[in-house]
Enzyme design. Sequence first.
Site, mmCIF file in Angstrom:
data_model
loop_
_atom_site.group_PDB
_atom_site.id
_atom_site.type_symbol
_atom_site.label_atom_id
_atom_site.label_comp_id
_atom_site.label_asym_id
_atom_site.label_seq_id
_atom_site.Cartn_x
_atom_site.Cartn_y
_atom_site.Cartn_z
ATOM 1 N N VAL A 230 1.287 -3.588 4.128
ATOM 2 C CA VAL A 230 1.061 -4.824 4.863
ATOM 3 C C VAL A 230 2.335 -5.673 4.986
ATOM 4 O O VAL A 230 2.411 -6.577 5.813
ATOM 5 C CB VAL A 230 -0.107 -5.592 4.212
ATOM 6 C CG1 VAL A 230 0.373 -6.328 2.977
ATOM 7 C CG2 VAL A 230 -0.769 -6.519 5.188
ATOM 8 N N TYR B 209 -2.922 -3.862 -10.482
ATOM 9 C CA TYR B 209 -2.742 -3.259 -9.163
ATOM 10 C C TYR B 209 -1.898 -4.165 -8.258
ATOM 11 O O TYR B 209 -1.048 -3.692 -7.496
ATOM 12 C CB TYR B 209 -4.112 -2.991 -8.529
ATOM 13 C CG TYR B 209 -4.019 -2.524 -7.114
ATOM 14 C CD1 TYR B 209 -3.438 -1.300 -6.803
ATOM 15 C CD2 TYR B 209 -4.480 -3.313 -6.061
ATOM 16 C CE1 TYR B 209 -3.334 -0.868 -5.489
ATOM 17 C CE2 TYR B 209 -4.375 -2.899 -4.747
ATOM 18 C CZ TYR B 209 -3.805 -1.675 -4.466
ATOM 19 O OH TYR B 209 -3.688 -1.257 -3.168
ATOM 20 N N LYS C 191 0.570 3.467 -2.967
ATOM 21 C CA LYS C 191 -0.631 4.258 -3.291
ATOM 22 C C LYS C 191 -0.358 5.742 -3.523
ATOM 23 O O LYS C 191 -0.795 6.298 -4.538
ATOM 24 C CB LYS C 191 -1.695 4.063 -2.208
ATOM 25 C CG LYS C 191 -2.316 2.664 -2.209
ATOM 26 C CD LYS C 191 -3.171 2.445 -0.953
ATOM 27 C CE LYS C 191 -3.847 1.092 -0.952
ATOM 28 N NZ LYS C 191 -4.556 0.845 0.326
ATOM 29 N N SER D 105 0.798 -1.236 0.000
ATOM 30 C CA SER D 105 0.000 0.000 0.000
ATOM 31 C C SER D 105 0.828 1.283 0.000
ATOM 32 O O SER D 105 0.298 2.361 -0.257
ATOM 33 C CB SER D 105 -0.924 0.042 1.214
ATOM 34 O OG SER D 105 -1.952 -0.903 1.074
ATOM 35 N N TYR E 288 -5.744 5.781 7.685
ATOM 36 C CA TYR E 288 -7.085 5.211 7.839
ATOM 37 C C TYR E 288 -7.876 5.919 8.943
ATOM 38 O O TYR E 288 -7.928 7.131 8.985
ATOM 39 C CB TYR E 288 -7.026 3.697 8.092
ATOM 40 C CG TYR E 288 -6.299 2.954 7.014
ATOM 41 C CD1 TYR E 288 -6.801 2.904 5.704
ATOM 42 C CD2 TYR E 288 -5.107 2.310 7.282
ATOM 43 C CE1 TYR E 288 -6.134 2.217 4.713
ATOM 44 C CE2 TYR E 288 -4.435 1.608 6.292
ATOM 45 C CZ TYR E 288 -4.950 1.580 5.005
ATOM 46 O OH TYR E 288 -4.292 0.904 4.031
#
Lengths: 413, 413, 413, 413
Positions: free
Chosen positions: B261, B191, B67, B64, B243
Amino acid sequence: MRTPVPEYLQEVIDDLTDIRDGDVADYIPDLATADPERFGIALATVGGRVHVAGDADVEFSIQSVSKPFVYAAALLDRGFERVLDSVGAEPSGEAFDELSLEADSHRPKNPMINAGAITTHQLLLGEHATGEERVARAVEFLSELAGRRLEIDESVKRSELDTADRNLALAHLLRNYRVFSTGAHEVVEGYTAQCSILVTARDLAVMGATLANGGVQPLTGAQVMPGDVARQTLSVMAAAGMYDAAGTWFSGVGIPAKSGVSGGMLGVLPGQVGIGVFSPRLDSHGNSVRGVEACRRLSTDMNLHLMASDAAGSASVRDIEYDDNEIRVVLQGTIQFSGAENIVDRLQHIEPGDTTILFDVRRVDRFLDVGRRMTLEGMRRLRLDGHPIALYDPDQRLPSPDMGDGHFPEQRA
Amino acid sequence: MRTPVPEYLQEVIDDLTDIRDGDVADYIPDLATADPERFGIALATVGGRVHVAGDADVEFSIQSVSKPFVYAAALLDRGFERVLDSVGAEPSGEAFDELSLEADSHRPKNPMINAGAITTHQLLLGEHATGEERVARAVEFLSELAGRRLEIDESVKRSELDTADRNLALAHLLRNYRVFSTGAHEVVEGYTAQCSILVTARDLAVMGATLANGGVQPLTGAQVMPGDVARQTLSVMAAAGMYDAAGTWFSGVGIPAKSGVSGGMLGVLPGQVGIGVFSPRLDSHGNSVRGVEACRRLSTDMNLHLMASDAAGSASVRDIEYDDNEIRVVLQGTIQFSGAENIVDRLQHIEPGDTTILFDVRRVDRFLDVGRRMTLEGMRRLRLDGHPIALYDPDQRLPSPDMGDGHFPEQRA
Amino acid sequence: MRTPVPEYLQEVIDDLTDIRDGDVADYIPDLATADPERFGIALATVGGRVHVAGDADVEFSIQSVSKPFVYAAALLDRGFERVLDSVGAEPSGEAFDELSLEADSHRPKNPMINAGAITTHQLLLGEHATGEERVARAVEFLSELAGRRLEIDESVKRSELDTADRNLALAHLLRNYRVFSTGAHEVVEGYTAQCSILVTARDLAVMGATLANGGVQPLTGAQVMPGDVARQTLSVMAAAGMYDAAGTWFSGVGIPAKSGVSGGMLGVLPGQVGIGVFSPRLDSHGNSVRGVEACRRLSTDMNLHLMASDAAGSASVRDIEYDDNEIRVVLQGTIQFSGAENIVDRLQHIEPGDTTILFDVRRVDRFLDVGRRMTLEGMRRLRLDGHPIALYDPDQRLPSPDMGDGHFPEQRA
Amino acid sequence: MRTPVPEYLQEVIDDLTDIRDGDVADYIPDLATADPERFGIALATVGGRVHVAGDADVEFSIQSVSKPFVYAAALLDRGFERVLDSVGAEPSGEAFDELSLEADSHRPKNPMINAGAITTHQLLLGEHATGEERVARAVEFLSELAGRRLEIDESVKRSELDTADRNLALAHLLRNYRVFSTGAHEVVEGYTAQCSILVTARDLAVMGATLANGGVQPLTGAQVMPGDVARQTLSVMAAAGMYDAAGTWFSGVGIPAKSGVSGGMLGVLPGQVGIGVFSPRLDSHGNSVRGVEACRRLSTDMNLHLMASDAAGSASVRDIEYDDNEIRVVLQGTIQFSGAENIVDRLQHIEPGDTTILFDVRRVDRFLDVGRRMTLEGMRRLRLDGHPIALYDPDQRLPSPDMGDGHFPEQRA
């Protein structure tokens, strides 16, 4: 010559004055009768200069713009732990989630929504404070920030109390969840008084500049609150100040801000400026239409944006001069982490030897603690390489210059 | 001597290495077999210096953390308007709100959640790009940021595709809402490839420093993206990167960050540094346990905090020297808004007259556009007061010195 | 004479045919080309009589109306516990909560929403069933309910598969949460086949009457499912069948119902009737506009409402006749709880003595288990009071007439 | 002999008395001191028979069980339209959605949650009623339902007012949204008084039986409310009475129910019975633990379930006897839709001719309006076939026997 900043602000006013979208808040007569054409802007620097244009000295009730300041007062009066026990620091997200209490703890999500602001007001001073004492504390603290004695508009306060059902609902709910036990009506009356304090756009700019300046009121020089309280206040304002449009505001404008229903708007850029705007017409989110646009203009034109990459980065080492019998390291500016990192990087190029190294810090504005520690560490290492260390610091910019091993640099006059 | 920064980073590693809370991600074998003891930290400055400690050169899949970078690439490839049409910029709030599509538009709320990141990947290059072309674009762009050729870990990619149900669900849902029309499996495969790009903590620090540096890769000097793209990327990362704990992270740490992760973590402080951490054990939010702690330590010890009030503020006017026949104004540092405001403020004290005023800008690092405009405006006003204006700028720090009225200062050699 | 019911249904059609609000579903060509003027109504009683009017024999794809029936099949094939493990029984509330999975378990909230219906389809037969076997099972079960061989419209099925992104998203998500492990595309293909089964309004009425009749198909007399499966199916349909308007539908119409996107609508009143309507124009909730109105009319005109207080209550004791040497208790109707409670109440007035009491049950339609138990308990108590008990039951309406103490009434011929 | 029903109820008490899970409500002293061992059950039939066991005559404050009854009173006093304007009829779904106001209208979602119940109380009588008048109205209406004069427990009322913050919050919020304009404290005081009315399990059973009986109090025979008010009340209770477990309760128990915090529980099966239970220990949802179990037992043992398919269905035509000069049609039971549909179906088999057809309706309990209309329509059609029609109705069960064409059957004595 005259500084062009006020003229620039006037230009902003001239450009935006034709925006007549939105409506004056009408839920109480005292707000409904506000002159919708009023428009004032003020900008205060951390250096203590204030520039104004338009109706920057017209008074209006501060309303929700009081929230961040009273949050700072509560942190000061009760400490971080006690305040965070009762009020969270998270954005509340959806606008229609009107109560925004956390699911389990029932804490209000943050001090920028009404539930959190009411709780924050209730925290002022301490558990045994009376309603009057809390109100007096709010007035006193905001006055200190503004640098002048502020007053409550009793007529606004009375009008708002007549239609305070939503806030009374929140206060009863907070009592129900034992967030506090003070009487609901007493707390709401106090909070309403806090919202009725009269300020000007100029006041807001100065109050904001105090937050931008690490808690030091830039006009009076008084440390109104410690730096960590100012930082926490700005953090929460950045995360939650613009309600449900936080992200868009962040990327589009990038100035932590808070608006009030009477048309006031506060913006703060840490380390730089406080901004105050007053224009009573509101958009559907309850933010001053021209206030929002003025912040956007200042952000664009003045490169005032939290994510602007250019804020920092002046070279801290002005020069390193090699003499026959001395190496002279001339430092400048404010020495924070990046600056000190730059200093020790430059010092790496000095070969071991017995030449005295003289640190000239006359041009340094200030050493932050991290900058002081890293600079002294650099001196210690040079000393281990064999170099005697000297310091030229007639104004004592570098406090307690202990190199960490009990040695101090030789002081030059 | 040697700069103490790497030793400081090693100290952070030593202090935090005993933290063994959390678990390595186990949903695919290739992540589950990661060595949980790995721990590396890297810090890269906007000046291009990189400091590392521990396992900072161990490769892991970026996951991630890709991103924000791919978001920047999409902004670059498609423009702000097109990207914002498909992906929002608001925090998504509640963690369990697992899809986080906006109620009406069905846009993903932001590019930091999976729905938004999948959409962002799909936006790369243009409407007619093939799956392979989009993957190649992601690899190329991240390589440019890292300053070295990055590779995809095909084994990780294949493993993740075996358990990609959640992402496939999102992709089908996005297709259903016509956010895009590319095949769901093709987009998810692309992705997943993007997430499988191998990086090190050092890479992340350098990539982050590029964002911190207004899009200029600090090692290669290449302008990888325009400043506004870097700023938008950082804004969204600040608002949505952590988040549901955005507010707490903001006030407690104050460094825009993104975790992955596999244990990677990126932190960026605009204008100052990029930070990369690698430690595979994750907390219940899926963030690297030691990564979070390392950021907290750096924030506290190094005063690295977005709301730190001390970042800016060096005096821009080093000196104003009055000679018999000349007034010499010596400027220094980076001239942004606060600096220029300070300059014009100082210029106000010069009385009208016919003495030449010489601006010495040799010590200026850089004029931001706002600083340039305000300085020239100051010159113009002094000229109107009767003063001839001269400029000493051997390195051409002040571009196009038109005072706005067609007059230029006399150039000194 | 002819029964006026079909004429009444025709009257409903005539009255509602001018309603041309709403639109035919247009997301697939095969539905978009439906004739919007079609309008058929059918009503089937638990006694096996079917009345129809209008286009009651026109075929259309069953779509979501298949959900309750396939739920019944899954309960039959896998048992209550297994099915409730995977699919809840709660209303899903808000319509925009599009996935409606439970927060912790990630079970779909109920089998009437797509996520739940897909899961229900996957449960058919057993863990090792193939996709074809599940589809065959759905066709077979619905055929049994309709009393004729139903077929799949392959063209509708193919069209729907082309735009099945939302269902594919759900299936992948369910796999992700391990609600099932069958391939997402296989399950969605099977579910789409189930939705493409062709039925008529007449079929729906008969299928509904089977649920109304405790699982006994009223035309064939076959016990298609046990009573508790029919009851569970109706309960869930009542709680969740009308999506977010459950409460309003309940109070305003009071007939558990389910609608489909092709314009079909099913209504069931337990113990009384099944209703089928077909009219393709849909309202914004996706319910057939005329279907909703037709149900409302039937509810009002025919007093068909779940909360109608008049459904039960016929006297169960037709007469108690005192002869010289015998007391004759004549029972009638269906003996359920209220009826049996009424019987034992009446028996209380018989004084202790040795007169034989003869129970004449020839006019009883049926004893429910509770009615049988209570009637036998009444006999036992009369016997304890001294009365010999006799039973006149030539058609054996009262099974196993053991009074609970080993004694049986004397059987009369 | 004695009816076994009370003994059955006693058996339920004996079986469940060992359940000591849950806790007595402790938020006010007057509830906390309740004897947790109390346990009473009562069952009242629409025929007016009441069976009790255990502590069925112990008084306790009615609390939330008052909600459906006062909703009925408000419908009676203000009409459906006015009441539905202020309070919705939808389930509120999630339990933690604590206020459950509709997003746009801000109406409370239903009258079973506190916000809705407070609004309902406020609606009593009319706009100009005083607080005392509304309370008097609630006491009077509940007394009429119970068939005895009920009283308020002033001590409970006072205790609850001391901790009424949540209800005060709701009342202020409702005022804020202009759901009503009565003073928040006045309304909450009235609502609290309503909740403090003392009832017994026997009372609840009788009050419930009144709802089950279409609004006719089965002991006094008084029509306390019209049938449509009873039906609406039961519909809303079915949809929203068990808070967030509505669906599970529905499928598992199937008896519309409402519980109160003092341990009372009401269940109603339309057309059959009212049930009252009292046992103070509550589960985590705030429902009486034994009350829930008792309802479950009654549902299972007595086949009392809304979706039970066996409730209706007695043959309405007892016999059709062909004489030489007359055809005698003997009807029986309650003639509702299914019954009348059965009658006209049977009449179809009578060939056209001039034989008189005599309808013997002595054994009919009651014609619902739909049954009356359909029976008369059957007569009309037989008459058109040539048959003279006669009616034997000494007790005038069939009101206004106009066949719709101005003809009346010949009356037999």
